[in-house]
Each structure stands twice: as structure tokens, then as C-alpha cells.
Design an enzyme around this catalytic site. Sequence first.
Site, mmCIF file in Angstrom:
data_model
loop_
_atom_site.group_PDB
_atom_site.id
_atom_site.type_symbol
_atom_site.label_atom_id
_atom_site.label_comp_id
_atom_site.label_asym_id
_atom_site.label_seq_id
_atom_site.Cartn_x
_atom_site.Cartn_y
_atom_site.Cartn_z
ATOM 1 C CG ASP A 66 -0.210 -0.239 2.396
ATOM 2 O OD1 ASP A 66 0.497 -0.033 2.336
ATOM 3 O OD2 ASP A 66 -0.883 -0.955 3.377
ATOM 4 C CG ASN A 134 -8.743 -2.348 12.525
ATOM 5 O OD1 ASN A 134 -7.742 -2.427 11.910
ATOM 6 N ND2 ASN A 134 -8.665 -0.679 11.805
ATOM 7 C CG HIS A 136 -5.551 -2.333 9.110
ATOM 8 N ND1 HIS A 136 -5.970 -1.689 9.467
ATOM 9 C CD2 HIS A 136 -4.674 -2.641 9.030
ATOM 10 C CE1 HIS A 136 -4.578 -0.356 9.966
ATOM 11 N NE2 HIS A 136 -3.872 -1.668 9.596
ATOM 12 C CD GLU A 141 -8.883 0.201 7.888
ATOM 13 O OE1 GLU A 141 -8.811 -0.087 9.152
ATOM 14 O OE2 GLU A 141 -8.325 1.629 8.223
HETATM 15 C C1 F6R Z 1 1.356 -1.599 6.083
HETATM 16 C C2 F6R Z 1 0.285 -2.282 5.892
HETATM 17 C C3 F6R Z 1 -0.642 -2.331 7.501
HETATM 18 C C4 F6R Z 1 0.631 -2.616 8.616
HETATM 19 C C5 F6R Z 1 0.229 -2.233 10.074
HETATM 20 C C6 F6R Z 1 0.078 -2.533 10.804
HETATM 21 O O1 F6R Z 1 2.042 -1.698 4.858
HETATM 22 O O2 F6R Z 1 0.116 -2.397 5.075
HETATM 23 O O3 F6R Z 1 -1.588 -2.946 7.719
HETATM 24 O O4 F6R Z 1 0.729 -3.489 8.744
HETATM 25 O O5 F6R Z 1 -1.506 -0.786 10.375
HETATM 26 O O6 F6R Z 1 1.223 -1.659 11.238
HETATM 27 P P1 F6R Z 1 2.275 -1.367 12.262
HETATM 28 O O7 F6R Z 1 3.098 -2.684 12.033
HETATM 29 O O8 F6R Z 1 3.159 -0.627 12.133
HETATM 30 O O9 F6R Z 1 1.897 -2.053 13.883
#
Ligand code: F6R
Length: 239
Positions: A66, A134, A136, A141
Amino acid sequence: MKLICDTVESCARLAAARYQRLLNEKPDAVLGLATGSTPEPLYRELIRLNKAGALSFARAATYNLDEYVGLRGDHPQSYRYFMDDRLFDHVDIKKENTHVPDGLHTTAENAADYDQAIAAAGGIDLQLLGIGPNGHIGFNEPGGPWNSRTHIADLSDSTRQANKRFFSSIDDVPTQAISMGIMTIMHARSILVLAFGPAKAQAVAAMVKGPVDPACPASILQLHPDVTVFADEEAAALV
Ligand code: F6R
């Protein structure tokens, strides 16, 4: 789904060993990569192994999950900048073989092109995922569709709050991202999920043993034939 619970450092080493095996067997492997805090210990380990000559990215291609909508690749909070800074600039990968969705040209056509480029490259061999508090994965989401491909996603308030630590204020956190969809992720041949810290405990439990339900997008991974989750004790506390 296989769950391995160990320290952050051991998880990073074990996950890095998977990349070492894959790249030794298939030097032109296609890797799906993630940003955020979670993969950083893994990326440090991959850099160490690459510098030690134990693994090479010279023929590999990468596709990131992303990118924030509206951020240029040279913006310090963009995911392109993150990947260059934390991994690509320190290993022998060819920059032209690294792909991060374009946060400035976010038409439906460009999103569809990203899936087509992945397919044309032969599909993703190993997809790395973090998990949001959450549940995701990517920026898919809770409540979103299961059949999504790369698309423009609205970020939930809780995700923007979770990510505001990287920005000077909540107002600077983008409201949208371009993200691989659930289907894009599920098409990967193998998937590695990393989860560290107590903020991930509920999401990890829902992913591993909850019902397969869009309320926890990561729960769909129960239906994938080859998923390994590396979690530390805090993240695995409720499993
Ligand atoms: C990042 C992504 C997100 C993160 C998730 C956890 O490319 O796609 O899904 O993996 O938000 O983020 P952290 O590792 O910062 O807790």
C-alpha cells in the site's frame, strides 16, 4: 495457519530464514512487502544477511501492499520512502524491480494495473503482512468486501489514530490509501504475518481462532493454505 510465538528478535531471524530459503531456491522470487513498525526487525535482519552474502535480492522483484494517497515517493512518511530507507537502499535489489503503489495517480485504472503487474510478474511467492489493532491487513479495514483487488481505501479513524505517531498531527495523516485488496493478498502462494506487542493481542486472537468474518479482515487468512504467523508473547497473549 501456523502460529510461532517467540521473541521479536527470534521471530525476525526465523522469518528472515524463510526469505533466505526462498531466494536461494528461486532467486527471481516475487516478494510482497509491508511497511509500518512491525517489519523493521525483519528488514534489519535481511540487510545483515544480504551484506554477509547469505542471500541476494539481485533477481528478486517486490510489490508493496500500500501507499498513502497524496504523498509523493520522496515524502518522508510515504511508504516508498520508508521502503527505500529501511530496506532497498541497503541491499542488492535493483530499484526498477521494486514496486510501491503510486499515491499520486490513484485512478481505478492505475489500481487495476497494479494487480495486472503482479500477475504478469508471475504472482506473489511470499506476502509479508503486519496486522492493525483492528484486524486490518494492508488497508483493508473491518467490514470491507472479501473480493477486493487493489483499490482506493478510506482509512478508519482508529487506523489514522494508530498511524499519527509518524506525523506531526492527526490532520496531517492522510485519509485514504491505495491498497492491495483481500483477494490480491489471498492469491499469494505463501503468507507471513508478523505481530508484536500488546496492542495486537485482540486482532491476533480474532485472526487465528475467531470466526472468518469481515469484522476482522485478517480472519480470512484461516482459509489460505500456507500462512505462518510470527508473534511475540504479548501479541499472542489471547490465543
Ligand atoms: C503496512 C500495512 C498495514 C500495517 C499495519 C500494522 O504496509 O499494510 O496493514 O501492517 O497497520 O502497522 P504497524 O506495523 O506499524 O503496527
